[in-house]
Design a protein around this motif. Structure first.
Motif, mmCIF file in Angstrom:
data_model
loop_
_atom_site.group_PDB
_atom_site.id
_atom_site.type_symbol
_atom_site.label_atom_id
_atom_site.label_comp_id
_atom_site.label_asym_id
_atom_site.label_seq_id
_atom_site.Cartn_x
_atom_site.Cartn_y
_atom_site.Cartn_z
ATOM 1 N N TYR A 3 -40.589 -56.620 -110.873
ATOM 2 C CA TYR A 3 -39.556 -57.046 -111.822
ATOM 3 C C TYR A 3 -39.137 -58.489 -111.551
ATOM 4 O O TYR A 3 -38.930 -59.269 -112.488
ATOM 5 N N ALA A 4 -38.990 -58.852 -110.289
ATOM 6 C CA ALA A 4 -38.614 -60.228 -109.957
ATOM 7 C C ALA A 4 -39.647 -61.212 -110.476
ATOM 8 O O ALA A 4 -39.303 -62.258 -111.050
ATOM 9 N N ARG A 5 -40.924 -60.881 -110.305
ATOM 10 C CA ARG A 5 -41.988 -61.768 -110.773
ATOM 11 C C ARG A 5 -41.973 -61.874 -112.292
ATOM 12 O O ARG A 5 -42.133 -62.971 -112.857
ATOM 13 N N ASN A 6 -41.761 -60.754 -112.973
ATOM 14 C CA ASN A 6 -41.740 -60.769 -114.430
ATOM 15 C C ASN A 6 -40.548 -61.567 -114.954
ATOM 16 O O ASN A 6 -40.691 -62.376 -115.887
ATOM 17 N N LEU A 7 -39.387 -61.359 -114.371
ATOM 18 C CA LEU A 7 -38.196 -62.083 -114.815
ATOM 19 C C LEU A 7 -38.346 -63.580 -114.565
ATOM 20 O O LEU A 7 -37.997 -64.402 -115.417
ATOM 21 N N ALA A 8 -38.860 -63.934 -113.403
ATOM 22 C CA ALA A 8 -39.074 -65.342 -113.096
ATOM 23 C C ALA A 8 -40.084 -65.962 -114.054
ATOM 24 O O ALA A 8 -39.950 -67.122 -114.450
ATOM 25 N N GLY A 9 -41.091 -65.174 -114.433
ATOM 26 C CA GLY A 9 -42.077 -65.662 -115.383
ATOM 27 C C GLY A 9 -41.497 -65.944 -116.747
ATOM 28 O O GLY A 9 -42.078 -66.697 -117.534
ATOM 29 N N HIS A 10 -40.338 -65.361 -117.045
ATOM 30 C CA HIS A 10 -39.629 -65.637 -118.297
ATOM 31 C C HIS A 10 -38.438 -66.579 -118.061
ATOM 32 O O HIS A 10 -37.512 -66.617 -118.854
ATOM 33 N N ARG A 11 -38.495 -67.306 -116.945
ATOM 34 C CA ARG A 11 -37.536 -68.376 -116.617
ATOM 35 C C ARG A 11 -36.114 -67.862 -116.392
ATOM 36 O O ARG A 11 -35.142 -68.588 -116.539
ATOM 37 N N GLN A 12 -35.989 -66.591 -116.000
ATOM 38 C CA GLN A 12 -34.679 -66.109 -115.564
ATOM 39 C C GLN A 12 -34.472 -66.532 -114.122
ATOM 40 O O GLN A 12 -35.376 -66.394 -113.293
ATOM 41 N N ASN A 13 -33.289 -67.035 -113.804
ATOM 42 C CA ASN A 13 -33.047 -67.557 -112.458
ATOM 43 C C ASN A 13 -31.731 -67.089 -111.847
ATOM 44 O O ASN A 13 -31.293 -67.631 -110.830
ATOM 45 N N VAL A 14 -31.089 -66.102 -112.447
ATOM 46 C CA VAL A 14 -29.874 -65.486 -111.909
ATOM 47 C C VAL A 14 -30.089 -63.981 -111.930
ATOM 48 O O VAL A 14 -30.581 -63.443 -112.930
ATOM 49 N N VAL A 15 -29.747 -63.295 -110.858
ATOM 50 C CA VAL A 15 -29.973 -61.850 -110.828
ATOM 51 C C VAL A 15 -28.671 -61.116 -110.521
ATOM 52 O O VAL A 15 -27.980 -61.412 -109.542
ATOM 53 N N LEU A 16 -28.329 -60.176 -111.411
ATOM 54 C CA LEU A 16 -27.191 -59.296 -111.161
ATOM 55 C C LEU A 16 -27.532 -58.393 -109.989
ATOM 56 O O LEU A 16 -28.568 -57.722 -109.984
ATOM 57 N N THR A 17 -26.667 -58.367 -109.005
ATOM 58 C CA THR A 17 -26.947 -57.696 -107.732
ATOM 59 C C THR A 17 -25.907 -56.616 -107.462
ATOM 60 O O THR A 17 -24.714 -56.932 -107.327
ATOM 61 N N PRO A 18 -26.296 -55.351 -107.390
ATOM 62 C CA PRO A 18 -25.327 -54.285 -107.154
ATOM 63 C C PRO A 18 -24.818 -54.318 -105.710
ATOM 64 O O PRO A 18 -25.608 -54.244 -104.767
ATOM 65 N N LEU A 19 -23.525 -54.410 -105.542
ATOM 66 C CA LEU A 19 -22.936 -54.395 -104.201
ATOM 67 C C LEU A 19 -22.551 -52.979 -103.784
ATOM 68 O O LEU A 19 -22.432 -52.695 -102.596
ATOM 69 N N PHE A 20 -22.346 -52.120 -104.770
ATOM 70 C CA PHE A 20 -21.927 -50.754 -104.513
ATOM 71 C C PHE A 20 -22.977 -49.800 -105.097
ATOM 72 O O PHE A 20 -24.054 -50.252 -105.472
ATOM 73 N N PRO A 21 -22.749 -48.490 -105.159
ATOM 74 C CA PRO A 21 -23.840 -47.551 -105.456
ATOM 75 C C PRO A 21 -24.658 -47.888 -106.695
ATOM 76 O O PRO A 21 -24.120 -48.135 -107.768
ATOM 77 N N MET A 22 -25.994 -47.909 -106.529
ATOM 78 C CA MET A 22 -26.900 -48.100 -107.657
ATOM 79 C C MET A 22 -27.587 -46.783 -107.984
ATOM 80 O O MET A 22 -28.357 -46.692 -108.922
ATOM 81 N N ALA A 23 -27.340 -45.760 -107.189
ATOM 82 C CA ALA A 23 -27.905 -44.424 -107.400
ATOM 83 C C ALA A 23 -26.916 -43.422 -106.812
ATOM 84 O O ALA A 23 -25.854 -43.798 -106.320
ATOM 85 N N SER A 24 -27.267 -42.163 -106.857
ATOM 86 C CA SER A 24 -26.363 -41.132 -106.329
ATOM 87 C C SER A 24 -27.141 -40.134 -105.494
ATOM 88 O O SER A 24 -27.012 -38.924 -105.659
ATOM 89 N N THR A 25 -27.977 -40.660 -104.590
ATOM 90 C CA THR A 25 -28.776 -39.769 -103.756
ATOM 91 C C THR A 25 -27.941 -39.106 -102.673
ATOM 92 O O THR A 25 -28.214 -37.984 -102.253
ATOM 93 N N GLY A 26 -26.926 -39.839 -102.201
ATOM 94 C CA GLY A 26 -26.142 -39.315 -101.089
ATOM 95 C C GLY A 26 -26.922 -39.245 -99.806
ATOM 96 O O GLY A 26 -26.508 -38.612 -98.842
ATOM 97 N N GLY A 27 -28.086 -39.909 -99.759
ATOM 98 C CA GLY A 27 -28.953 -39.809 -98.600
ATOM 99 C C GLY A 27 -28.813 -40.971 -97.641
ATOM 100 O O GLY A 27 -28.064 -41.926 -97.851
ATOM 101 N N VAL A 28 -29.562 -40.867 -96.548
ATOM 102 C CA VAL A 28 -29.609 -41.904 -95.515
ATOM 103 C C VAL A 28 -31.072 -42.236 -95.290
ATOM 104 O O VAL A 28 -31.915 -41.344 -95.196
ATOM 105 N N ILE A 29 -31.392 -43.512 -95.208
ATOM 106 C CA ILE A 29 -32.754 -43.954 -94.939
ATOM 107 C C ILE A 29 -32.700 -45.090 -93.926
ATOM 108 O O ILE A 29 -31.886 -46.016 -94.061
#
Length: 358
Positions: free
Chosen positions: A205-231
């Motif tokens: 996705y980063a490569r595709n977005l950059a290829g379309h001249r996007q240069n700012v990325v929205l970055t989730p600081l808090f939950p982006m999913a709800s797995t409740g897991g640990v990795i």
């Protein structure tokens, strides 16, 4: 068998049940700078079954001086169709591109999207032709053809590119973001967050977005999913591993946030756009807090709540220290609340003053 072919620009889509334009097939001349990408569409209309076995290929584009734009710089793309059940409310009829319910051409794929020989197509299809003008090509006019074939027959569609005597900068000075939401991406690809497969997908996705001249990325600081897991000993729900070693105290591990930022900076992104602290200026975003091998979602009462302010002060202090240590503080911005309205003025300005003073 009959086949009607025409060309049109890329600013409006060709819908599967639209009428055939009366102007027929005409040569298309694109205008582009070196390093720019331009595109046009080819429309095809015929008996549904006769549109099977669809394929297209582009020739080299030849210039008058003997220079060429190779066919490898020309992408042939086939639209996939997305069902749209109804229109968004409040739109004037003249502002609508198509009708609903209906199918809208949207994703552009590098190969036809259906099985060959067993599909009852709509009577109208489209093909996108995208030209990536090389940076080292000589300015001037270039001409070539796209050959389109299907059961109904074949056609050669002439087109050209007029290359201007200047090049676009490799990196744009104009900051642009199209919000990247990992949650739907994870669901679509069936990927678990923060696994190596997740990082591989985000790199694409980063490569595709950059290829379309996007240069700012929205970055989730808090939950982006709800797995409740640990990795790897960290919460799998969010990029920042947050623990609470004692009541009211929090610790922050930015290892995965650093990997995310490095990924996008390596693809030429210039600004990291931190996700929202609150909704409606009063409702704090949920926070995943790991306690041993369990991850809980903490929802604070309000943005003015003392417990939330204590947490936020610790979080922002640690975040600023992390960004400063990595030399990223001037490449990071932070959302407070999305689309605040007038009735949120006091709550929004109070939160803003607190954040700025932390």
């Amino acid at each position: 068998m009959s086949l009607t072919v025409w060309t049109q620009g890329c600013m409006s889509r060709i819908f599967p049940h639209q009428a055939i334009p009366t102007y027929g097939s005409q040569p298309t001349l694109l205008h582009a700078a070196r390093g720019e990408v331009e595109a046009f569409q080819i429309g095809l209309h015929g008996v549904a079954d006769d549109l099977n076995d669809l394929r297209a290929s582009a020739s080299d584009l030849a210039g008058r001086s003997g220079a060429t734009i190779p066919s490898g710089a020309i992408d042939i793309l086939y639209p996939e169709y997305v069902p749209v059940h109804w229109h968004s409310a409040g739109n004037a009829p003249e502002d609508l591109e198509g009708s609903a319910p209906g199918f809208y051409p949207d994703p552009l794929l590098r190969a036809p999207w259906r099985g060959v020989g067993r599909v009852e197509f709509p009577h109208t299809l489209s093909i996108w032709v995208r030209v990536r003008v090389p940076r080292d090509v000589a300015p001037g006019d270039y001409a070539g053809v796209v050959r389109v074939e299907c059961r109904a027959g074949s056609r050669e569609i002439p087109f050209g590119v007029r290359v201007a005597p200047f090049a676009l900068p490799e990196q744009s000075d104009f900051l642009m973001t199209n919000w990247l939401l990992p949650g739907p991406i994870l669901k679509f690809h069936g990927v678990e967050p923060l696994t190596e497969q997740f990082w591989d997908v985000m790199a694409l996705y980063a490569r595709n977005l950059a290829g379309h001249r996007q240069n700012v990325v929205l970055t989730p600081l808090f939950p982006m999913a709800s797995t409740g897991g640990v990795i790897d000993g960290r919460a799998q729900d969010q990029l920042i591993d947050i623990t609470s070693p004692s009541d009211g105290e929090h610790a922050f591990d930015f290892t995965n946030l650093a990997r995310w930022i490095e990924l996008f900076l390596d693809h030429g992104f210039r600004l990291i756009e931190g996700g929202h602290l609150a909704g409606g200026s009063t409702r704090p975003s949920a926070v995943a807090i790991r306690r041993g091998d369990a991850v809980e979602r903490k929802v604070f009462a309000s943005t003015g709540d003392n417990d939330y302010r204590a947490f936020l002060k610790q979080f922002l202090t640690a975040l600023c220290a992390f960004l400063s240590e990595r030399g990223w503080l001037d490449r990071f911005c932070l959302h407070l609340s999305d689309e605040p309205h007038g009735d949120q003025f006091d709550a929004y300005t109070d939160l803003a003053e607190f954040v700025k003073g932390t």
